[in-house]
Design a protein around this motif. Structure first.
Motif, PDB file in Angstrom:
ATOM      1  N   LEU A  39       0.854  -1.383  -0.067  1.00 24.46           N
ATOM      2  CA  LEU A  39      -0.011   0.128  -0.029  1.00 24.46           C
ATOM      3  C   LEU A  39       0.952   1.145  -0.070  1.00 24.46           C
ATOM      4  CD1 LEU A  39      -2.694  -1.071   2.466  1.00 24.46           C
ATOM      5  CD2 LEU A  39      -3.063  -0.767   0.066  1.00 24.46           C
ATOM      6  N   ALA A  40       1.953   1.109   0.829  1.00 28.61           N
ATOM      7  CA  ALA A  40       2.910   2.204   0.842  1.00 28.61           C
ATOM      8  C   ALA A  40       3.612   2.672  -0.323  1.00 28.61           C
ATOM      9  CB  ALA A  40       3.737   2.143   2.056  1.00 28.61           C
ATOM     10  N   GLN A  41       3.969   1.435  -1.155  1.00 27.40           N
ATOM     11  CA  GLN A  41       4.719   1.581  -2.606  1.00 27.40           C
ATOM     12  C   GLN A  41       3.557   2.256  -3.482  1.00 27.40           C
ATOM     13  OE1 GLN A  41       5.706  -2.295  -3.817  1.00 27.40           O
ATOM     14  NE2 GLN A  41       7.244  -1.088  -5.189  1.00 27.40           N
ATOM     15  N   GLN A  42       2.283   1.955  -3.389  1.00 23.15           N
ATOM     16  CA  GLN A  42       1.161   2.481  -4.316  1.00 23.15           C
ATOM     17  C   GLN A  42       1.306   3.771  -3.925  1.00 23.15           C
ATOM     18  OE1 GLN A  42      -2.270  -0.035  -3.879  1.00 23.15           O
ATOM     19  NE2 GLN A  42      -1.377  -1.463  -5.130  1.00 23.15           N
ATOM     20  N   GLU A  43       1.059   4.232  -2.926  1.00 21.99           N
ATOM     21  CA  GLU A  43       0.865   5.512  -2.499  1.00 21.99           C
ATOM     22  C   GLU A  43       2.200   6.316  -2.977  1.00 21.99           C
ATOM     23  OE1 GLU A  43      -0.993   8.777  -1.082  1.00 21.99           O
ATOM     24  OE2 GLU A  43      -1.601   6.744  -1.330  1.00 21.99           O
ATOM     25  N   ASN A  44       3.460   5.695  -2.837  1.00 22.85           N
ATOM     26  CA  ASN A  44       4.593   6.416  -3.269  1.00 22.85           C
ATOM     27  C   ASN A  44       4.541   6.641  -4.628  1.00 22.85           C
ATOM     28  OD1 ASN A  44       7.270   7.581  -2.935  1.00 22.85           O
ATOM     29  ND2 ASN A  44       8.078   5.468  -2.821  1.00 22.85           N
ATOM     30  N   ILE A  45       3.982   5.755  -5.469  1.00 23.54           N
ATOM     31  CA  ILE A  45       4.219   5.793  -7.088  1.00 23.54           C
ATOM     32  C   ILE A  45       3.082   6.987  -7.375  1.00 23.54           C
ATOM     33  CG2 ILE A  45       3.217   4.594  -9.083  1.00 23.54           C
ATOM     34  CD1 ILE A  45       4.108   2.122  -7.738  1.00 23.54           C
ATOM     35  N   LYS A  46       1.983   7.120  -6.550  1.00 28.77           N
ATOM     36  CA  LYS A  46       1.163   8.356  -7.060  1.00 28.77           C
ATOM     37  C   LYS A  46       1.646   9.404  -6.610  1.00 28.77           C
ATOM     38  CE  LYS A  46      -3.084   5.649  -5.910  1.00 28.77           C
ATOM     39  NZ  LYS A  46      -4.319   5.590  -4.828  1.00 28.77           N
ATOM     40  N   LEU A  47       2.343   9.521  -5.576  1.00 32.17           N
ATOM     41  CA  LEU A  47       2.995  10.617  -5.228  1.00 32.17           C
ATOM     42  C   LEU A  47       4.187  11.307  -6.078  1.00 32.17           C
ATOM     43  CD1 LEU A  47       3.241  10.626  -1.184  1.00 32.17           C
ATOM     44  CD2 LEU A  47       1.770  11.752  -2.686  1.00 32.17           C
ATOM     45  N   ASN A  48       5.010  10.098  -6.618  1.00 33.52           N
ATOM     46  CA  ASN A  48       6.110  10.353  -7.554  1.00 33.52           C
ATOM     47  C   ASN A  48       5.517  11.140  -8.908  1.00 33.52           C
ATOM     48  OD1 ASN A  48       8.114   9.873  -5.861  1.00 33.52           O
ATOM     49  ND2 ASN A  48       8.212   7.701  -6.617  1.00 33.52           N
ATOM     50  N   LYS A  49       4.343  10.445  -9.168  1.00 30.65           N
ATOM     51  CA  LYS A  49       3.720  10.923 -10.566  1.00 30.65           C
ATOM     52  C   LYS A  49       3.266  12.445 -10.173  1.00 30.65           C
ATOM     53  CE  LYS A  49       1.972   6.466 -12.296  1.00 30.65           C
ATOM     54  NZ  LYS A  49       0.832   5.554 -12.536  1.00 30.65           N
ATOM     55  N   GLU A  50       2.712  12.748  -8.996  1.00 35.56           N
ATOM     56  CA  GLU A  50       2.213  13.942  -8.799  1.00 35.56           C
ATOM     57  C   GLU A  50       3.477  14.963  -8.730  1.00 35.56           C
ATOM     58  OE1 GLU A  50      -0.614  17.150  -8.111  1.00 35.56           O
ATOM     59  OE2 GLU A  50      -0.772  14.829  -8.967  1.00 35.56           O
ATOM     60  N   ILE A  51       4.653  14.592  -8.195  1.00 30.33           N
ATOM     61  CA  ILE A  51       5.739  15.345  -8.190  1.00 30.33           C
ATOM     62  C   ILE A  51       6.243  15.594  -9.652  1.00 30.33           C
ATOM     63  CG2 ILE A  51       8.381  15.559  -7.499  1.00 30.33           C
ATOM     64  CD1 ILE A  51       7.277  14.185  -4.684  1.00 30.33           C
ATOM     65  N   ARG A  52       6.288  14.797 -10.445  1.00 27.71           N
ATOM     66  CA  ARG A  52       6.904  14.660 -11.745  1.00 27.71           C
ATOM     67  C   ARG A  52       5.913  15.521 -12.583  1.00 27.71           C
ATOM     68  NH1 ARG A  52       6.620  12.368 -16.890  1.00 27.71           N
ATOM     69  NH2 ARG A  52       8.576  12.326 -17.735  1.00 27.71           N
TER      70      ARG A  52
END
Length: 107
Positions: A60-73
């Motif tokens: 779950l944390a990894q999925q959240e991290n992926i979402k946040l990385n996309k938003e940062i990008r």
């Protein structure tokens, strides 16, 4: 001959008693081993469940991290567009001018 038979009879009886004792000891060892194995199985099951929970949390944390990385990008690309394009540069200068005017008015 009778003494000989008596001797072997007593030897056989002693051997029978020894075998009976050995079998009871073996049975006790098997039972103890079984309870130890059961305890080990319970401990391993608990550890396995704990690790599964941690894995789920990690996923779950990894999925959240992926979402946040996309938003940062996405935000970095937007910032880049502002810094590179003429309209973006104009907007940044306008905002800087506006904030400096507000500071001048406050003074």
């Amino acid at each position: 001959m009778d003494e000989r038979n008596e001797y072997w009879k007593t030897m056989y009886e002693e051997l029978e008693l020894q075998m009976k004792d050995m079998m009871s000891m073996t049975l006790e060892l098997i039972e103890n081993n079984s309870t130890e194995k059961q305890n080990i199985i319970e401990n391993v099951t608990k550890e396995n469940n704990r690790l599964r929970e941690e894995l789920e949390k990690s996923m779950l944390a990894q999925q959240e991290n992926i979402k946040l990385n996309k938003e940062i990008r996405r935000l970095k690309l937007l910032e880049h567009k502002f810094n590179v394009t003429y309209i973006g540069k104009f907007t940044l200068k306008y905002l800087a001018l506006k904030s400096s005017m507000k500071e001048q008015i406050k003074k």
